[in-house]
Design a protein around this motif. Structure first.
Motif, PDB file in Angstrom:
ATOM      1  N   LEU A   1     -24.872   7.297 -46.962  1.00 32.27           N
ATOM      2  CA  LEU A   1     -23.664   6.662 -47.473  1.00 32.27           C
ATOM      3  C   LEU A   1     -22.850   7.617 -48.345  1.00 32.27           C
ATOM      4  CD1 LEU A   1     -24.976   3.080 -48.339  1.00 32.27           C
ATOM      5  CD2 LEU A   1     -23.597   3.785 -46.377  1.00 32.27           C
TER       6      LEU A   1
ATOM      7  N   TYR B   1     -29.170   5.837 -48.526  1.00 28.61           N
ATOM      8  CA  TYR B   1     -28.424   6.203 -49.728  1.00 28.61           C
ATOM      9  C   TYR B   1     -27.731   7.556 -49.539  1.00 28.61           C
ATOM     10  CZ  TYR B   1     -27.567   7.722 -54.530  1.00 28.61           C
ATOM     11  OH  TYR B   1     -26.992   8.207 -55.678  1.00 28.61           O
TER      12      TYR B   1
ATOM     13  N   LYS C   1     -21.128   9.803 -45.886  1.00 32.46           N
ATOM     14  CA  LYS C   1     -20.068   9.036 -45.233  1.00 32.46           C
ATOM     15  C   LYS C   1     -18.819   8.980 -46.107  1.00 32.46           C
ATOM     16  CE  LYS C   1     -19.081   4.198 -43.996  1.00 32.46           C
ATOM     17  NZ  LYS C   1     -18.297   3.910 -45.231  1.00 32.46           N
ATOM     18  N   SER C   2     -19.008   8.683 -47.400  1.00 31.15           N
ATOM     19  CA  SER C   2     -17.872   8.629 -48.313  1.00 31.15           C
ATOM     20  C   SER C   2     -17.191   9.988 -48.435  1.00 31.15           C
ATOM     21  CB  SER C   2     -18.338   8.150 -49.697  1.00 31.15           C
ATOM     22  OG  SER C   2     -18.869   6.849 -49.629  1.00 31.15           O
TER      23      SER C   2
ATOM     24  N   VAL D   1     -27.386  -0.570 -44.158  1.00 28.78           N
ATOM     25  CA  VAL D   1     -27.622  -1.016 -45.530  1.00 28.78           C
ATOM     26  C   VAL D   1     -28.752  -2.045 -45.577  1.00 28.78           C
ATOM     27  CG1 VAL D   1     -26.586  -2.221 -47.496  1.00 28.78           C
ATOM     28  CG2 VAL D   1     -25.263  -0.500 -46.246  1.00 28.78           C
TER      29      VAL D   1
ATOM     30  N   THR E   1     -22.707  -0.166 -40.241  1.00 30.52           N
ATOM     31  CA  THR E   1     -22.867   0.116 -41.668  1.00 30.52           C
ATOM     32  C   THR E   1     -23.730  -0.944 -42.338  1.00 30.52           C
ATOM     33  OG1 THR E   1     -20.695   1.197 -41.723  1.00 30.52           O
ATOM     34  CG2 THR E   1     -21.650   0.539 -43.827  1.00 30.52           C
TER      35      THR E   1
ATOM     36  N   ALA F   1     -23.491   9.743 -40.492  1.00 30.84           N
ATOM     37  CA  ALA F   1     -22.463   9.569 -41.519  1.00 30.84           C
ATOM     38  C   ALA F   1     -21.077   9.922 -40.978  1.00 30.84           C
ATOM     39  CB  ALA F   1     -22.790  10.428 -42.740  1.00 30.84           C
TER      40      ALA F   1
END
Length: 290
Positions: free
Chosen positions: A154, A151, A157-158, A114, A110, A95
């Motif tokens: 991500l 999930y 990562k955000s 996904v 990425t 991440a």
């Protein structure tokens, strides 16, 4: 300031509404706990609600007296700790790398990650792969294949993308390497999302049973979920290694599902209060950006 009548009415209605939500949420769990301590006659007649009736702990005695139960319970603890540690390490570094816009091939990596959320090789290819890697009948068959949850990655990562870049620039000027910045600057400021991810991964590993059902052959290596599954099958099928009489077996078959649910969820309920304060903030902070 003096509260207006309309605001008092709102607070009262809000409190009543929240209490109803709490009751609706807790009722199924309290009902399961009550059934786990009730006798077979009251359970089959549907008379058990929130309070145990015909108090009986035969099933609990049968389970906790079995040495295999404690062996499998220890296995579950080990699998959960090791699996969570591996998952957190891999998810964190993945991440953090994807959160950097300067990373070459960032969009491709990425999208590739996904892609794996929607497509996989299938049961048989996975089974063949695990055997060919030599993971069969070992802990690694349980903790390696699903080590990274895309999930969860991500969300992390955000969260990392929202960290001020000035912090990393200042740390780099002071001579820290990329790993030094990550482990000494970023992670100490990411306790909320890290605690949330630890909870997610730990619950996933704790409740997992199907990989163990597929890849483990020795009873001594089973997690406790497989032990309890086998006990349910044995009790409902008419035989049980722990039962010493027909009456005892009937009692076990009546509330074995309730007992197994209580024994499985108890450790998670013990851990959850310590990470609950990070839970909401971790999810919200990690969902600011997609």
């Amino acid at each position: 300031m003096k509260e207006s009548m309309s605001y008092k009415i709102f607070k009262t209605c809000n409190a009543v509404f929240l209490l109803c939500i709490v009751f609706i949420t807790l009722y199924p769990f309290l009902n399961v706990v009550a059934q786990s301590f009730s006798s077979e006659a009251y359970i089959n007649s549907g008379k058990v609600n929130l309070i145990p009736k015909g108090f009986n702990i035969d099933t609990y005695k049968t389970v906790v007296k079995d040495n295999m139960f404690w062996t499998n319970y220890k296995n579950t603890v080990v699998y959960t700790l090791v699996g969570t540690a591996i998952s957190m390490f891999l998810s964190t570094i993945f991440a953090y790398a994807l959160s950097k816009k300067r990373l070459m091939g960032r969009k491709f990596l990425t999208m590739f990650a996904v892609f794996t959320m929607f497509f996989n090789g299938g049961l048989i290819p996975n089974y063949v792969l695990i055997n060919s890697l030599g993971f069969s009948n070992s802990m690694w068959a349980l903790v390696i294949p699903g080590a990274i949850s895309i999930y969860n990655m991500l969300i992390m990562k955000s969260f990392f993308e929202n960290m001020p870049e000035e912090l990393e620039e200042a740390a780099a000027i002071d001579g820290l390497s990329t790993y030094g910045i990550l482990f000494r600057i970023i992670l100490p400021l990411s306790k909320a999302v890290m605690a949330t991810m630890v909870l997610f991964y730990a619950v996933g590993h704790w409740n997992s049973w199907f990989p163990a059902f597929l890849y483990l052959d020795q009873k001594e290596k089973f997690p406790v979920t497989i032990y309890l599954r086998n006990m349910i099958a044995a009790a409902t099928g008419g035989t049980s290694a722990g039962a010493t009489s027909a009456d005892n077996l009937t009692q076990i078959s009546a509330n074995i599902k309730s007992v197994t649910m209580v024994l499985t969820i108890l450790p998670i309920l013990t851990i959850y209060p310590f990470v609950q304060k990070y839970f909401v903030s971790g999810i919200m902070l990690g969902s600011v950006k997609g």
